[in-house]
Design a protein around this motif. Structure first.
Motif, PDB file in Angstrom:
ATOM      1  N   ILE A 163      15.344 -56.128  21.900  1.00 30.20           N
ATOM      2  CA  ILE A 163      14.634 -55.376  22.936  1.00 30.20           C
ATOM      3  C   ILE A 163      15.263 -54.003  23.136  1.00 30.20           C
ATOM      4  N   LEU A 164      16.579 -53.932  22.992  1.00 34.49           N
ATOM      5  CA  LEU A 164      17.263 -52.648  23.156  1.00 34.49           C
ATOM      6  C   LEU A 164      17.229 -51.805  21.881  1.00 34.49           C
ATOM      7  N   THR A 165      16.756 -52.397  20.768  1.00 36.29           N
ATOM      8  CA  THR A 165      16.778 -51.693  19.482  1.00 36.29           C
ATOM      9  C   THR A 165      15.405 -51.205  19.039  1.00 36.29           C
ATOM     10  N   ASN A 166      14.402 -52.080  19.080  1.00 35.44           N
ATOM     11  CA  ASN A 166      13.093 -51.758  18.527  1.00 35.44           C
ATOM     12  C   ASN A 166      12.272 -50.885  19.476  1.00 35.44           C
ATOM     13  N   GLY A 167      11.102 -50.479  18.998  1.00 36.34           N
ATOM     14  CA  GLY A 167      10.177 -49.692  19.800  1.00 36.34           C
ATOM     15  C   GLY A 167       8.866 -50.434  19.993  1.00 36.34           C
ATOM     16  N   PRO A 168       7.828 -49.757  20.466  1.00 32.60           N
ATOM     17  CA  PRO A 168       6.527 -50.395  20.659  1.00 32.60           C
ATOM     18  C   PRO A 168       5.846 -50.720  19.332  1.00 32.60           C
ATOM     19  N   THR A 169       4.767 -51.474  19.395  1.00 33.36           N
ATOM     20  CA  THR A 169       4.017 -51.866  18.205  1.00 33.36           C
ATOM     21  C   THR A 169       3.111 -50.725  17.751  1.00 33.36           C
ATOM     22  N   GLU A 170       3.042 -50.527  16.441  1.00 32.48           N
ATOM     23  CA  GLU A 170       2.126 -49.515  15.898  1.00 32.48           C
ATOM     24  C   GLU A 170       0.739 -50.126  15.789  1.00 32.48           C
ATOM     25  N   ILE A 171      -0.134 -49.779  16.744  1.00 32.66           N
ATOM     26  CA  ILE A 171      -1.497 -50.330  16.788  1.00 32.66           C
ATOM     27  C   ILE A 171      -2.318 -49.837  15.614  1.00 32.66           C
ATOM     28  N   ARG A 172      -2.210 -48.559  15.348  1.00 35.33           N
ATOM     29  CA  ARG A 172      -2.843 -47.937  14.191  1.00 35.33           C
ATOM     30  C   ARG A 172      -1.943 -46.792  13.753  1.00 35.33           C
ATOM     31  N   PRO A 173      -2.143 -46.255  12.568  1.00 32.94           N
ATOM     32  CA  PRO A 173      -1.219 -45.220  12.070  1.00 32.94           C
ATOM     33  C   PRO A 173      -0.994 -44.087  13.067  1.00 32.94           C
ATOM     34  N   GLY A 174       0.283 -43.953  13.449  1.00 33.24           N
ATOM     35  CA  GLY A 174       0.652 -42.871  14.353  1.00 33.24           C
ATOM     36  C   GLY A 174       0.438 -43.163  15.825  1.00 33.24           C
ATOM     37  N   TYR A 175      -0.071 -44.352  16.165  1.00 32.86           N
ATOM     38  CA  TYR A 175      -0.335 -44.674  17.573  1.00 32.86           C
ATOM     39  C   TYR A 175       0.428 -45.943  17.942  1.00 32.86           C
ATOM     40  N   PHE A 176       1.349 -45.823  18.909  1.00 32.45           N
ATOM     41  CA  PHE A 176       2.213 -46.931  19.299  1.00 32.45           C
ATOM     42  C   PHE A 176       1.907 -47.348  20.736  1.00 32.45           C
ATOM     43  N   GLU A 177       2.017 -48.667  20.966  1.00 32.51           N
ATOM     44  CA  GLU A 177       1.698 -49.176  22.295  1.00 32.51           C
ATOM     45  C   GLU A 177       2.423 -50.496  22.533  1.00 32.51           C
ATOM     46  N   TYR A 178       2.810 -50.724  23.794  1.00 28.26           N
ATOM     47  CA  TYR A 178       3.429 -51.996  24.164  1.00 28.26           C
ATOM     48  C   TYR A 178       2.342 -53.027  24.428  1.00 28.26           C
ATOM     49  N   THR A 179       2.476 -54.179  23.764  1.00 26.62           N
ATOM     50  CA  THR A 179       1.461 -55.231  23.889  1.00 26.62           C
ATOM     51  C   THR A 179       2.040 -56.562  24.349  1.00 26.62           C
ATOM     52  N   GLY A 180       3.367 -56.647  24.472  1.00 20.38           N
ATOM     53  CA  GLY A 180       3.998 -57.919  24.804  1.00 20.38           C
ATOM     54  C   GLY A 180       4.250 -58.795  23.594  1.00 20.38           C
ATOM     55  N   ALA A 181       4.083 -58.217  22.402  1.00 20.12           N
ATOM     56  CA  ALA A 181       4.292 -58.985  21.173  1.00 20.12           C
ATOM     57  C   ALA A 181       5.782 -59.152  20.903  1.00 20.12           C
ATOM     58  N   ALA A 182       6.110 -60.070  19.991  1.00 19.72           N
ATOM     59  CA  ALA A 182       7.508 -60.289  19.617  1.00 19.72           C
ATOM     60  C   ALA A 182       8.083 -59.039  18.978  1.00 19.72           C
ATOM     61  N   PHE A 183       9.385 -58.828  19.195  1.00 16.32           N
ATOM     62  CA  PHE A 183      10.171 -57.769  18.566  1.00 16.32           C
ATOM     63  C   PHE A 183       9.877 -56.366  19.081  1.00 16.32           C
ATOM     64  N   GLU A 184       9.150 -56.233  20.149  1.00 17.52           N
ATOM     65  CA  GLU A 184       9.012 -54.907  20.756  1.00 17.52           C
ATOM     66  C   GLU A 184      10.279 -54.592  21.557  1.00 17.52           C
TER      67      GLU A 184
END
Length: 415
Positions: free
Chosen positions: A276-297
């Motif tokens: 949680i302290l290392t990774n970032g948000p999920t890449e929903i589509r190329p160049g667009y990142f968003e938090y979704t509550g998925a694993a490893f965000e």
């Protein structure tokens, strides 16, 4: 009784209501607020809707990550531990470990300033885990080969090789995940050399402190009900050759299961926190990142800090990316948890063969020493030297990683 703390029957006591209770609540609140703020992408501290959404994402991510680690990492490590446990028990039963010990004994004095018997400690911890050396140190027949100042250094010696076989085989097994198509056998072996260098530094530093406390004359007790000399004889199981082989394999495999169960808290709790302290948000589509509550965000805090000190980390360890700092930090508390980070780092091409060499060295040398050193030093009746042991091993682990990096670079240049 003191107003703040006291002891009854060697049990530490403290007042029911104390400052640390309030302080803990404040730290936990601020930590979860920070995660919720970042994972909700709030515009400001009063953006309650975003913060609430962020808290939902945070808890979902924690649960999903923990579940994924349990199913896909813990059981993989357990499988390796079962196989290596069975193999090491078979080697021990038929004297192969004793043969190796004979060969290693002649180098223990010049390298570590330790008696030849301590080589058994290296082998037992390499084939199992850190605390295995304590069971040896409790044996009077083993202890009598040591001076008083040498025995506490067994903690540093054993820890430097804890779970060594599991770490090495795990790194080699992950070669297929590398986008570069690397074979990590050479890198893992170089990491073992780095761990040896780190262990020598750690033990030598620890002996410096123990000499000042105990001197060099006092020996350990040599009396008591000692049934046999552990350097001249070894205990074997009852039965025929086949029965002994089967019994040793099954018992060794059982120890692997126990090790796999034992690492669950470290893998699930520490890895989840570090991810949680290392990774970032999920890449929903190329160049667009968003938090979704998925694993490893995650919130990307550790890479941010690593980027600020990259001018130090890069020349010392040669890390391919700032995210690599997560492995040695996690290995401080649990090397099993640190191993759980490898698949994702490899799949995203954030680490390479050099990183594997450094990780193997630091993973072995650290091997969760912050979570075992206190208990191990207490088991050796040297609790007062715990701080010195931790300091020595911190320096040794860092030097193990640095050594592995420079050895790897040298090998690559001459290869």
């Amino acid at each position: 009784m003191s107003m703040e703390r006291s002891r009854i029957n060697d049990i530490r006591l403290k007042r029911v209501v104390s400052v640390e209770g309030y302080l803990t609540l404040v730290i936990i609140f601020l930590f979860f607020m920070y995660l919720s703020y970042e994972m909700g992408e709030a515009k400001h501290i009063l953006d309650y809707t975003s913060i609430i959404n962020g808290s939902v994402n945070m808890f979902n991510t924690m649960m999903q990550t923990a579940h994924h680690l349990l199913l896909n990492t813990v059981f993989f490590i357990m499988g390796i531990a079962v196989l290596t446990g069975a193999f090491s028990a078979l080697l021990s039963e038929f004297g192969v470990v004793s043969l190796i010990n004979k060969g290693l004994s002649i180098v223990m004095k010049p390298l570590y300033n330790m008696p030849g018997a301590s080589a058994i400690g290296i082998l037992t911890t390499y084939l199992s885990d850190n605390p295995a050396v304590i069971s040896l140190a409790k044996d009077k027949g083993f202890r009598r080969y040591f001076k008083r100042y040498q025995l506490p250094a067994l903690t540093n010696l054993g820890t430097a090789f804890g779970m060594g076989l599991v770490v090495t085989t795990y790194m080699i097994a992950k070669s297929t995940l590398s986008n570069e198509g690397n074979n990590f056998i050479a890198a893992a072996l170089i990491g073992n050399v780095g761990a040896i260098i780190g262990s020598i530094i750690s033990v030598r530093l620890m002996l410096f402190f123990t000499k000042r406390k105990y001197g060099t004359k006092e020996g350990m007790e040599s009396t008591g009900n000692v049934e046999y000399n552990v350097l001249k004889h070894r205990e074997i199981r009852e039965g025929s050759f086949i029965e002994r082989a089967l019994d040793s394999i099954l018992e060794g495999g059982k120890s692997g299961v126990e090790l796999g169960i034992a690492i669950i808290p470290g893998v699930v709790i520490i890895s989840t926190l570090v991810l949680i302290l290392t990774n970032g948000p999920t890449e929903i589509r190329p160049g667009y990142f968003e938090y979704t509550g998925a694993a490893f965000e995650g919130v990307g805090l550790l890479p941010y800090v690593a980027e600020k000190i990259e001018f130090i980390l890069q020349p010392l360890f040669g890390f391919k990316s700032p995210q690599a700092i997560a492995f040695p930090i996690t290995a401080l508390g649990s090397v099993g948890a640190a191993l759980a980070l490898i698949p994702k780092l490899l799949s995203e091409n954030l680490i390479g063969a050099n990183d594997i060499a450094v990780f193997t060295a630091m993973g072995m040398c650290f091997s969760g020493y912050l979570s075992t050193h206190v208990a191990m030093m207490d088991g050796l009746n040297s609790r007062e030297l715990t701080g010195k042991a931790i300091l020595s091993h911190t320096i040794g682990g860092i030097m193990a990683g640095i050594s592995a990096h420079f050895i790897f670079e040298f090998v690559m240049q001459i290869g």
